[in-house]
Design a protein around this motif. Structure first.
Motif, short mmCIF file in Angstrom:
data_model
loop_
_atom_site.label_atom_id
_atom_site.label_comp_id
_atom_site.label_asym_id
_atom_site.label_seq_id
_atom_site.Cartn_x
_atom_site.Cartn_y
_atom_site.Cartn_z
N LEU A 1 -3.42 25.86 1.66
CA LEU A 1 -2.09 25.92 2.26
C LEU A 1 -1.82 24.70 3.14
N ILE A 2 -2.83 24.32 3.92
CA ILE A 2 -2.68 23.15 4.78
C ILE A 2 -2.45 21.90 3.93
N GLY A 3 -3.19 21.81 2.82
CA GLY A 3 -3.03 20.66 1.93
C GLY A 3 -1.62 20.58 1.36
N CYS A 4 -1.06 21.73 1.01
CA CYS A 4 0.33 21.75 0.51
C CYS A 4 1.30 21.28 1.59
N ALA A 5 1.09 21.75 2.82
CA ALA A 5 1.98 21.38 3.92
C ALA A 5 1.84 19.90 4.26
N VAL A 6 0.60 19.42 4.33
CA VAL A 6 0.37 18.01 4.62
C VAL A 6 0.96 17.13 3.51
N GLY A 7 0.85 17.60 2.28
CA GLY A 7 1.43 16.85 1.17
C GLY A 7 2.93 16.69 1.31
N ILE A 8 3.60 17.75 1.74
CA ILE A 8 5.06 17.67 1.94
C ILE A 8 5.40 16.65 3.01
N VAL A 9 4.70 16.73 4.14
CA VAL A 9 4.97 15.80 5.25
C VAL A 9 4.70 14.36 4.82
N ALA A 10 3.57 14.15 4.14
CA ALA A 10 3.22 12.80 3.70
C ALA A 10 4.25 12.27 2.71
N SER A 11 4.72 13.14 1.82
CA SER A 11 5.71 12.72 0.84
C SER A 11 7.02 12.33 1.51
N VAL A 12 7.45 13.12 2.48
CA VAL A 12 8.69 12.81 3.19
C VAL A 12 8.60 11.43 3.84
N GLN A 13 7.47 11.18 4.49
CA GLN A 13 7.31 9.91 5.21
C GLN A 13 7.18 8.73 4.25
N LEU A 14 6.29 8.85 3.27
CA LEU A 14 6.01 7.72 2.39
C LEU A 14 7.13 7.46 1.40
N CYS A 15 7.73 8.53 0.88
CA CYS A 15 8.85 8.33 -0.05
C CYS A 15 10.06 7.75 0.67
N GLY A 16 10.27 8.19 1.91
CA GLY A 16 11.35 7.61 2.70
C GLY A 16 11.12 6.14 2.97
N ALA A 17 9.86 5.79 3.27
CA ALA A 17 9.53 4.38 3.49
C ALA A 17 9.70 3.57 2.21
N ALA A 18 9.32 4.16 1.08
CA ALA A 18 9.45 3.46 -0.20
C ALA A 18 10.91 3.20 -0.54
N GLU A 19 11.78 4.14 -0.20
CA GLU A 19 13.22 3.92 -0.42
C GLU A 19 13.70 2.68 0.34
N PHE B 1 0.83 -1.20 0.00
CA PHE B 1 0.00 0.00 0.00
C PHE B 1 0.87 1.26 0.00
N VAL B 2 1.92 1.25 0.82
CA VAL B 2 2.84 2.39 0.87
C VAL B 2 3.46 2.62 -0.51
N LEU B 3 3.89 1.54 -1.16
CA LEU B 3 4.49 1.67 -2.49
C LEU B 3 3.47 2.19 -3.49
N TRP B 4 2.24 1.71 -3.40
CA TRP B 4 1.21 2.14 -4.35
C TRP B 4 0.99 3.64 -4.26
N VAL B 5 0.95 4.17 -3.04
CA VAL B 5 0.76 5.61 -2.86
C VAL B 5 2.02 6.36 -3.27
N ALA B 6 3.19 5.90 -2.79
CA ALA B 6 4.45 6.59 -3.11
C ALA B 6 4.73 6.57 -4.60
N GLN B 7 4.27 5.55 -5.28
CA GLN B 7 4.47 5.46 -6.73
C GLN B 7 3.32 6.09 -7.51
#
Length: 244
Positions: free
Chosen positions: A115-133, A73-79
């Motif tokens: 603005l909140i959506g942009c900020a949440v997107g950054i945080v989610a990307s950091v977490q999920l992309c890091g996990a995908a790595e 699931f993490v990969l599906w979202v990160a990808q």
């Protein structure tokens, strides 16, 4: 957005990417959806098992598949919900998915929610992309495109902010795809891809940041460059308009 604009945009995308590449897009997206369905099926099964017997043997069986389901699931979202699995230019197609995220934030009707959506997107990307790595055991895998997706609304932040503070209202999604503005929207998209690929300072340097930060921040900085270009172009337009 009328039928004329839709046909024009589709024709432009067809010219830019070609029929064969869109075919590969469909296959990649289908493969991603199949993996998502499989992953969610495993999660559902594990939840059902958890509600049943607490026999130790069943608990042992839950541990393995559950981890695999979460990883899928993490990969599906990160990808990029499957778009990152496209073999050709996954970042470009992932950025197209970013336009959907951009429209969704606009549909909320609130500038602060945007603005909140942009900020949440950054945080989610950091977490999920890091996990995908970690899952893929690869640094900044090309198939991981969530960072491109969350950067697209940031690319339009200057434009959106200008309209909001001028009118007091958040523009609706169709405004950016209207006959008067769709070319500018395409230009913003293309500029982001150029900056993301060329990686001028400090975009490239930010990739050395650890984990998901290195995956995400370079796209955020590329989006900042886009805003600078858009605002500079707007300033030149205003100056020429007053001069005329």
């Amino acid at each position: 957005m009328g039928a004329y604009e839709i046909i024009l945009i589709l024709a432009l995308l067809l010219i830019l990417f070609g029929v064969s590449r869109w075919s590969r897009f469909g296959k990649g997206f289908k493969r991603g959806m199949e993996e998502f369905i499989n992953a969610t099926g495993e999660v559902t099964k594990e939840m059902q098992d958890a509600m049943g017997s607490e026999d130790p043997s069943k608990k042992d069986r839950r541990d393995g598949p559950s981890n695999g389901a979460v990883a899928n699931f993490v990969l599906w979202v990160a990808q990029g919900f499957g778009s990152g699995r496209i073999p050709w230019a996954p970042g470009t197609f992932g950025s197209l998915v970013g336009l959907v995220w951009f429209a969704a934030l606009l549909a909320g009707g609130s500038y602060w929610l945007y603005l909140i959506g942009c900020a949440v997107g950054i945080v989610a990307s950091v977490q999920l992309c890091g996990a995908a790595e970690k899952i893929l055991d690869e640094t900044d895998p090309p198939s991981v495109v969530l960072d491109e997706i969350i950067a697209i609304p940031i690319c339009f932040l200057g434009w959106v902010s200008f309209i909001y503070f001028k009118t007091g209202f958040l523009p609706e999604p169709q405004y950016f795809f209207s006959r008067q503005t769709w070319l500018i929207t395409v230009a913003v998209y293309v500029l982001f891809r150029l900056f993301d690929i060329a990686k001028p300072w400090p975009v490239k340097q930010s990739q050395s940041l650890p984990g998901g930060w290195g995956v995400t921040i370079d796209d955020v900085l590329a989006a900042v460059y886009v805003n600078l270009v858009v605002l500079a172009a707007h300033a030149l337009y205003i100056a020429q308009h007053h001069r005329g």
